[in-house]
Scaffold this motif. Structure first.
Motif, short mmCIF file in Angstrom:
data_model
loop_
_atom_site.label_atom_id
_atom_site.label_comp_id
_atom_site.label_asym_id
_atom_site.label_seq_id
_atom_site.Cartn_x
_atom_site.Cartn_y
_atom_site.Cartn_z
N GLY A 292 43.78 46.56 45.35
CA GLY A 292 43.20 45.22 45.27
C GLY A 292 43.20 44.53 46.62
O GLY A 292 42.21 43.87 46.99
N HIS A 296 39.92 43.52 48.88
CA HIS A 296 39.74 42.11 49.26
C HIS A 296 39.56 41.95 50.77
O HIS A 296 38.68 41.20 51.22
CB HIS A 296 40.94 41.29 48.79
CG HIS A 296 40.89 39.85 49.18
ND1 HIS A 296 39.93 38.98 48.71
CD2 HIS A 296 41.68 39.12 50.03
CE1 HIS A 296 40.13 37.78 49.21
NE2 HIS A 296 41.18 37.84 50.04
N LEU A 360 34.87 42.13 33.21
CA LEU A 360 35.60 41.44 34.28
C LEU A 360 34.86 41.57 35.61
O LEU A 360 34.86 40.63 36.42
CB LEU A 360 37.01 42.03 34.38
CG LEU A 360 38.01 41.29 35.26
CD1 LEU A 360 38.17 39.83 34.80
CD2 LEU A 360 39.37 41.99 35.24
N ALA A 364 34.30 38.19 37.57
CA ALA A 364 35.19 37.86 38.69
C ALA A 364 35.12 38.82 39.86
O ALA A 364 35.79 38.59 40.87
CB ALA A 364 36.64 37.76 38.18
N VAL A 367 37.70 43.05 42.89
CA VAL A 367 39.13 42.87 43.15
C VAL A 367 39.86 42.52 41.86
O VAL A 367 40.96 43.01 41.58
CB VAL A 367 39.36 41.81 44.23
CG1 VAL A 367 40.85 41.52 44.41
CG2 VAL A 367 38.75 42.26 45.56
N ALA A 368 39.24 41.68 41.04
CA ALA A 368 39.85 41.29 39.78
C ALA A 368 40.01 42.48 38.85
O ALA A 368 40.99 42.59 38.11
CB ALA A 368 39.01 40.20 39.10
N VAL A 369 39.04 43.41 38.87
CA VAL A 369 39.14 44.61 38.04
C VAL A 369 40.38 45.41 38.42
O VAL A 369 41.13 45.88 37.55
CB VAL A 369 37.87 45.48 38.19
CG1 VAL A 369 38.02 46.81 37.45
CG2 VAL A 369 36.65 44.73 37.66
N LEU A 371 43.14 44.34 40.16
CA LEU A 371 44.40 43.61 39.98
C LEU A 371 44.74 43.39 38.52
O LEU A 371 45.92 43.25 38.17
CB LEU A 371 44.33 42.28 40.72
CG LEU A 371 44.25 42.38 42.25
CD1 LEU A 371 44.24 41.00 42.88
CD2 LEU A 371 45.41 43.21 42.81
N ALA A 372 43.73 43.35 37.64
CA ALA A 372 44.01 43.18 36.21
C ALA A 372 44.78 44.38 35.66
O ALA A 372 45.46 44.27 34.63
CB ALA A 372 42.71 42.99 35.44
N SER A 373 44.66 45.53 36.32
CA SER A 373 45.40 46.71 35.88
C SER A 373 46.89 46.61 36.15
O SER A 373 47.69 47.29 35.50
CB SER A 373 44.85 47.96 36.57
OG SER A 373 43.49 48.17 36.26
#
Length: 456
Positions: A292, A296, A360, A364, A367-369, A371-373
């Protein structure tokens, strides 16, 4: 193995492999085309990538159960026919909805459990472990080859062409089934291989198995979600041309596989597989968080490669270690049901990773994909800290002719053998399923029990 068993093993491994290749070939390239597919959104692209997991999860247990009544080869042929049809539908699709339908049909040919049942029909109990090892190795090699071959095919024939190649692979699998794989003399029930409806409530309620099912679900959710964003980042963030992606995936996968082997050896020989798997989950948490950050801030392709080596080392270790732990923790008479539930959770994870990751991604960004993990993996790490299952090994042995007609005496005799923790007779009384404590098992004790025969 004799010649018939070799034909069965090689043929069924090839069927498993070419079918999986048809599913995996698009994984490294699909998102590179998503913006050009009419009607595509991030959510629909994610569904197209992962929906085969939903149909596979829904139909694999029914396929296995139906094969006990209708025959193994007819069910495998029907499943491969669905796979070919789905590949053609996706290959000739004019928009994203057609691709989603084709991928769903590809997964609907859920023949994995039937292939394993046919393996058990054709290969004797004493040699079955070798046959299953060949099939397992084929799956791993297929994934690696598909990840490298997908970008090469994409450069030459495009996404539609890859789907048509998948259809051709399905036809090849049908030819192998009909021409090369022997037909069993008779069908037998294999509760150690094929799920049973009546055993599902007990298996699903088992807390140890539930933790492992949750783990494989999360693992494949993360895998599917990562491939929603990794291919495009290789182009836009790392500056790697799509035609060169094979040169990224192949060394990353091979290095990750090589690094996985010491962990497996340590876990098995030192009886520390539970601890090794906890370390692998922790490594995935760190890798996902670092991915992530790299996505970013932007990153060098070598940094990304290093992180993906860590990802695949941990992924392969968990992919190899979790089924072995499920096999040891499952009720002996219902191991096939436990493994069926485990595989269902795995395929549902692929679907959830594609669908939730796609949603997602649209809301968003990539990066959100990634970090959601991280919280999902941390939840798994907490769940996995349960008790360490006792290290037991399972074996399946044919019942010698001398014991026919004496099932109760046979079970009593085997229970008295050193190291035997549990023993169950198969429904047709042709095999016994045993769970053993290796450190207490005396060399030759089981064979002596079987050869001695009942007291007349």
């Amino acid at each position: 193995m004799n010649a018939r068993e070799l034909r069965a093993t090689t043929g069924l491994a090839a069927i498993y492999g070419v079918r999986m290749a048809g599913l995996f070939l698009i994984l490294p390239v699909f998102m590179l085309h998503a913006d050009d597919i009419p009607g595509a959104t991030p959510l629909l692209a994610g569904l197209a990538l992962g929906i085969y997991g939903l149909t596979q999860a829904a139909l694999q247990i029914p396929f296995g159960l139906l094969s006990d009544r209708l025959g193994r080869k007819p069910l495998i042929a029907a499943g491969l026919g669905l796979f070919v049809l789905g590949s053609l539908v996706a290959g000739f699709a004019e928009d994203i909805h057609g691709i989603i339908l084709g991928r769903a049909l590809q997964g609907a040919g859920a023949v994995a459990a039937v292939v394993l049942a046919l393996t058990a029909d054709l290969v004797t109990e004493e040699r079955r472990t070798r046959a299953l090892a060949v099939i397992g190795l084929t799956i791993g090699l297929t994934f690696t080859v598909s990840m490298a071959l997908g970008p090469v095919l994409d450069r030459g024939i495009g996404l539609s062409g890859i789907f048509l190649v998948a259809a051709g692979l399905g036809v090849l699998a049908l030819v192998i089934l009909l021409v090369w794989v022997p037909s069993p003399g008779r069908l037998r029930q294999h509760p150690d291989m094929v799920p049973q409806w009546a055993a599902l409530p007990r298996v699903l309620a088992d807390p140890d198995l539930a933790r492992m099912n949750a783990g494989i679900f999360i693992l494949h959710l993360v895998l599917a979600a990562n491939f929603l964003v990794l291919p495009t980042f290789l182009v836009d963030g790392a500056g790697l041309a799509p035609a060169d992606h094979w040169a990224f995936y192949l060394p990353v996968l091979l290095t990750g596989f090589a690094l996985m082997l010491p962990g497996v050896i340590l876990g098995e020989r030192r009886r520390r597989m539970h601890g090794v798997l906890l370390v692998a989950i922790g490594l995935l948490v760190v890798v996902q968080a670092a991915l992530g950050l790299v996505f970013h801030l932007g990153g060098d392709v070598w940094v990304l490669a290093l992180l993906m080596v860590g990802f695949f080392a941990a992924f392969n270790l968990l992919e190899a270690g979790l089924p072995a732990m499920v096999s040891r923790a499952a009720p002996l008479a219902h191991k096939g049901t436990a493994m069926g539930g485990f595989a269902t959770a795995q395929f549902l994870g692929i679907f959830a990773g594609g669908a939730l990751g796609g949603a997602l991604l649209g809301l968003a960004g990539p990066v959100a994909v990634l970090l959601a993990s991280v919280p999902a993996l941390m939840t798994w790490l907490l769940l996995a800290r349960g008790r360490t299952p006792e290290h037991l090994v399972t074996r399946t042995l044919a019942v010698p002719a001398v014991w026919e007609g004496y099932p109760v005496r046979l079970l009593d005799e085997l229970r008295a053998c050193p190291g035997v923790a549990e023993v169950v007779l198969s429904p047709d009384a042709g095999s016994v399923y045993l769970r053993l404590r290796p450190e207490l098992q005396e060399e030759g004790a089981l064979q002596a029990c079987l050869e001695r025969g009942p007291a007349r």
